[in-house]
Motif scaffolding. Structure first.
Motif, PDB file in Angstrom:
ATOM      1  N   LEU A  96       0.833  -1.207   0.000  1.00  0.00           N
ATOM      2  CA  LEU A  96       0.000   0.000   0.000  1.00  0.00           C
ATOM      3  C   LEU A  96       0.867   1.256   0.000  1.00  0.00           C
ATOM      4  O   LEU A  96       0.618   2.193  -0.756  1.00  0.00           O
ATOM      5  N   ARG A  97       1.895   1.268   0.836  1.00  0.00           N
ATOM      6  CA  ARG A  97       2.775   2.431   0.930  1.00  0.00           C
ATOM      7  C   ARG A  97       3.433   2.738  -0.408  1.00  0.00           C
ATOM      8  O   ARG A  97       3.554   3.903  -0.801  1.00  0.00           O
ATOM      9  N   THR A  98       3.830   1.725  -1.135  1.00  0.00           N
ATOM     10  CA  THR A  98       4.558   1.952  -2.388  1.00  0.00           C
ATOM     11  C   THR A  98       3.649   2.102  -3.608  1.00  0.00           C
ATOM     12  O   THR A  98       4.039   2.768  -4.560  1.00  0.00           O
ATOM     13  N   ARG A  99       2.438   1.524  -3.585  1.00  0.00           N
ATOM     14  CA  ARG A  99       1.601   1.538  -4.790  1.00  0.00           C
ATOM     15  C   ARG A  99       0.346   2.379  -4.706  1.00  0.00           C
ATOM     16  O   ARG A  99      -0.194   2.795  -5.739  1.00  0.00           O
ATOM     17  N   ALA A 100      -0.169   2.612  -3.501  1.00  0.00           N
ATOM     18  CA  ALA A 100      -1.436   3.351  -3.379  1.00  0.00           C
ATOM     19  C   ALA A 100      -1.209   4.847  -3.573  1.00  0.00           C
ATOM     20  O   ALA A 100      -0.117   5.357  -3.342  1.00  0.00           O
ATOM     21  N   SER A 101      -2.254   5.523  -3.977  1.00  0.00           N
ATOM     22  CA  SER A 101      -2.207   6.970  -4.169  1.00  0.00           C
ATOM     23  C   SER A 101      -2.033   7.688  -2.839  1.00  0.00           C
ATOM     24  O   SER A 101      -2.512   7.226  -1.798  1.00  0.00           O
ATOM     25  N   ASP A 102      -1.368   8.832  -2.884  1.00  0.00           N
ATOM     26  CA  ASP A 102      -1.223   9.666  -1.697  1.00  0.00           C
ATOM     27  C   ASP A 102      -2.610  10.046  -1.191  1.00  0.00           C
ATOM     28  O   ASP A 102      -3.471  10.462  -1.971  1.00  0.00           O
ATOM     29  N   GLY A 103      -2.847   9.898   0.082  1.00  0.00           N
ATOM     30  CA  GLY A 103      -4.135  10.251   0.672  1.00  0.00           C
ATOM     31  C   GLY A 103      -5.192   9.167   0.582  1.00  0.00           C
ATOM     32  O   GLY A 103      -6.333   9.386   1.003  1.00  0.00           O
ATOM     33  N   ALA A 104      -4.848   7.986   0.055  1.00  0.00           N
ATOM     34  CA  ALA A 104      -5.825   6.903  -0.048  1.00  0.00           C
ATOM     35  C   ALA A 104      -6.336   6.524   1.340  1.00  0.00           C
ATOM     36  O   ALA A 104      -5.606   6.580   2.325  1.00  0.00           O
ATOM     37  N   PHE A 105      -7.589   6.159   1.417  1.00  0.00           N
ATOM     38  CA  PHE A 105      -8.224   5.766   2.665  1.00  0.00           C
ATOM     39  C   PHE A 105      -8.154   4.248   2.765  1.00  0.00           C
ATOM     40  O   PHE A 105      -8.684   3.538   1.914  1.00  0.00           O
TER      41      PHE A 105
END
Length: 145
Positions: A96-105
Protein backbone atom coordinates in the motif's frame (compact mmCIF):
# COMPACT_ATOMS: atom_id res chain seq x y z
CA UNK A 1 9.97 -21.43 13.22
CA UNK A 2 10.66 -17.95 11.81
CA UNK A 3 8.72 -16.21 9.05
CA UNK A 4 11.54 -17.05 6.63
CA UNK A 5 10.92 -20.78 7.19
CA UNK A 6 7.80 -20.41 5.05
CA UNK A 7 7.17 -19.85 1.35
CA UNK A 8 5.77 -16.37 0.68
CA UNK A 9 3.85 -15.50 -2.48
CA UNK A 10 2.35 -12.27 -3.71
CA UNK A 11 -0.77 -13.94 -5.08
CA UNK A 12 -4.26 -14.93 -4.08
CA UNK A 13 -4.85 -18.52 -2.99
CA UNK A 14 -7.02 -20.82 -5.06
CA UNK A 15 -10.68 -20.94 -4.13
CA UNK A 16 -10.75 -24.27 -2.30
CA UNK A 17 -7.72 -23.57 -0.11
CA UNK A 18 -9.05 -20.05 0.58
CA UNK A 19 -12.36 -21.44 1.83
CA UNK A 20 -10.59 -24.13 3.88
CA UNK A 21 -8.27 -21.64 5.59
CA UNK A 22 -11.14 -19.27 6.35
CA UNK A 23 -13.00 -22.16 8.01
CA UNK A 24 -9.94 -23.36 9.95
CA UNK A 25 -9.23 -19.81 11.19
CA UNK A 26 -12.84 -19.30 12.31
CA UNK A 27 -13.76 -16.71 9.68
CA UNK A 28 -17.27 -16.53 8.22
CA UNK A 29 -18.04 -18.86 5.31
CA UNK A 30 -18.66 -17.87 1.69
CA UNK A 31 -19.96 -19.85 -1.27
CA UNK A 32 -17.50 -21.16 -3.84
CA UNK A 33 -18.89 -18.71 -6.42
CA UNK A 34 -18.59 -15.72 -4.10
CA UNK A 35 -15.02 -16.66 -3.17
CA UNK A 36 -14.05 -17.11 -6.82
CA UNK A 37 -15.39 -13.65 -7.70
CA UNK A 38 -13.85 -12.04 -4.62
CA UNK A 39 -10.39 -13.52 -5.13
CA UNK A 40 -10.35 -12.29 -8.72
CA UNK A 41 -10.91 -8.74 -7.42
CA UNK A 42 -7.88 -8.53 -5.13
CA UNK A 43 -5.71 -5.44 -5.54
CA UNK A 44 -2.86 -7.31 -3.87
CA UNK A 45 -2.56 -10.51 -1.87
CA UNK A 46 -0.11 -12.51 0.20
CA UNK A 47 -0.07 -16.27 0.69
CA UNK A 48 2.06 -18.11 3.24
CA UNK A 49 2.77 -21.77 2.57
CA UNK A 50 4.48 -24.52 4.49
CA UNK A 51 5.43 -27.59 2.44
CA UNK A 52 2.98 -26.44 -0.26
CA UNK A 53 0.03 -26.07 2.13
CA UNK A 54 -1.65 -22.67 2.60
CA UNK A 55 -1.19 -21.69 6.26
CA UNK A 56 -1.71 -17.91 6.10
CA UNK A 57 -3.10 -15.21 3.84
CA UNK A 58 -4.20 -11.63 3.53
CA UNK A 59 -5.57 -9.42 0.77
CA UNK A 60 -6.26 -5.81 -0.10
CA UNK A 61 -9.35 -4.99 -2.14
CA UNK A 62 -10.49 -1.60 -3.36
CA UNK A 63 -10.92 0.79 -6.24
CA UNK A 64 -7.19 1.13 -6.91
CA UNK A 65 -7.10 4.85 -6.21
CA UNK A 66 -9.08 6.30 -3.33
CA UNK A 67 -10.28 3.44 -1.13
CA UNK A 68 -8.74 0.18 0.01
CA UNK A 69 -9.76 -2.42 2.57
CA UNK A 70 -7.54 -5.03 4.19
CA UNK A 71 -9.39 -8.37 4.32
CA UNK A 72 -8.85 -12.08 4.91
CA UNK A 73 -6.01 -11.83 7.41
CA UNK A 74 -5.93 -15.46 8.51
CA UNK A 75 -3.39 -17.90 9.89
CA UNK A 76 -4.14 -21.58 10.41
CA UNK A 77 -4.47 -22.27 14.18
CA UNK A 78 -1.53 -24.69 14.19
CA UNK A 79 0.73 -21.90 12.87
CA UNK A 80 -0.51 -18.98 14.99
CA UNK A 81 1.72 -17.09 17.44
CA UNK A 82 4.75 -17.35 15.15
CA UNK A 83 4.66 -13.84 13.72
CA UNK A 84 2.95 -14.78 10.46
CA UNK A 85 0.00 -12.40 10.93
CA UNK A 86 2.39 -9.53 11.57
CA UNK A 87 4.47 -10.39 8.52
CA UNK A 88 1.35 -10.63 6.35
CA UNK A 89 0.31 -7.17 7.56
CA UNK A 90 3.81 -5.80 7.03
CA UNK A 91 3.84 -7.00 3.43
CA UNK A 92 0.36 -5.69 2.67
CA UNK A 93 0.99 -2.28 4.23
CA UNK A 94 4.34 -2.00 2.43
CA UNK A 95 2.57 -2.66 -0.88
CA UNK A 96 0.00 0.00 0.00
CA UNK A 97 2.78 2.43 0.93
CA UNK A 98 4.56 1.95 -2.39
CA UNK A 99 1.60 1.54 -4.79
CA UNK A 100 -1.44 3.35 -3.38
CA UNK A 101 -2.21 6.97 -4.17
CA UNK A 102 -1.22 9.67 -1.70
CA UNK A 103 -4.13 10.25 0.67
CA UNK A 104 -5.83 6.90 -0.05
CA UNK A 105 -8.22 5.77 2.66
CA UNK A 106 -7.33 2.30 4.00
CA UNK A 107 -9.76 0.54 6.30
CA UNK A 108 -10.35 -2.84 7.89
CA UNK A 109 -12.81 -4.51 10.22
CA UNK A 110 -11.05 -6.04 13.20
CA UNK A 111 -12.18 -8.95 15.30
CA UNK A 112 -11.25 -8.17 18.92
CA UNK A 113 -8.25 -10.57 19.01
CA UNK A 114 -6.71 -8.75 16.02
CA UNK A 115 -6.97 -5.20 17.33
CA UNK A 116 -3.48 -5.10 18.86
CA UNK A 117 -1.93 -6.44 15.64
CA UNK A 118 -3.62 -3.78 13.53
CA UNK A 119 -2.73 -1.03 15.99
CA UNK A 120 0.94 -1.95 15.54
CA UNK A 121 0.50 -0.95 11.88
CA UNK A 122 -1.05 2.42 12.68
CA UNK A 123 -4.73 1.48 12.46
CA UNK A 124 -7.06 2.89 15.08
CA UNK A 125 -10.76 2.83 15.86
CA UNK A 126 -12.62 5.36 13.74
CA UNK A 127 -15.13 6.37 16.43
CA UNK A 128 -16.05 8.98 17.47
CA UNK A 129 -14.88 10.84 14.33
CA UNK A 130 -16.71 8.27 12.20
CA UNK A 131 -18.50 5.00 12.80
CA UNK A 132 -17.85 1.85 10.78
CA UNK A 133 -21.09 0.28 9.61
CA UNK A 134 -21.99 -2.80 7.56
CA UNK A 135 -24.77 -4.96 6.22
CA UNK A 136 -24.50 -8.50 4.85
CA UNK A 137 -26.50 -9.31 1.71
CA UNK A 138 -28.52 -12.53 1.71
CA UNK A 139 -29.84 -13.61 -1.66
CA UNK A 140 -32.56 -15.86 -0.23
CA UNK A 141 -34.37 -12.95 1.39
CA UNK A 142 -33.34 -10.45 -1.28
CA UNK A 143 -32.26 -8.14 1.49
CA UNK A 144 -29.35 -7.30 3.70
CA UNK A 145 -29.09 -8.54 7.26
Amino acid sequence: MAADDFDWQEASPDVDEYLALRAAAGLSPFTHTAAERGLAGAWCAVCVRREGRLVGMGRVVGDGGCFFQIVDIAVHPSFQRRGLGGEIMRRLTETLRTRASDGAFVSLLADPPGVRLYERFGFRASAPASVGMFRRFTKDSGDFT
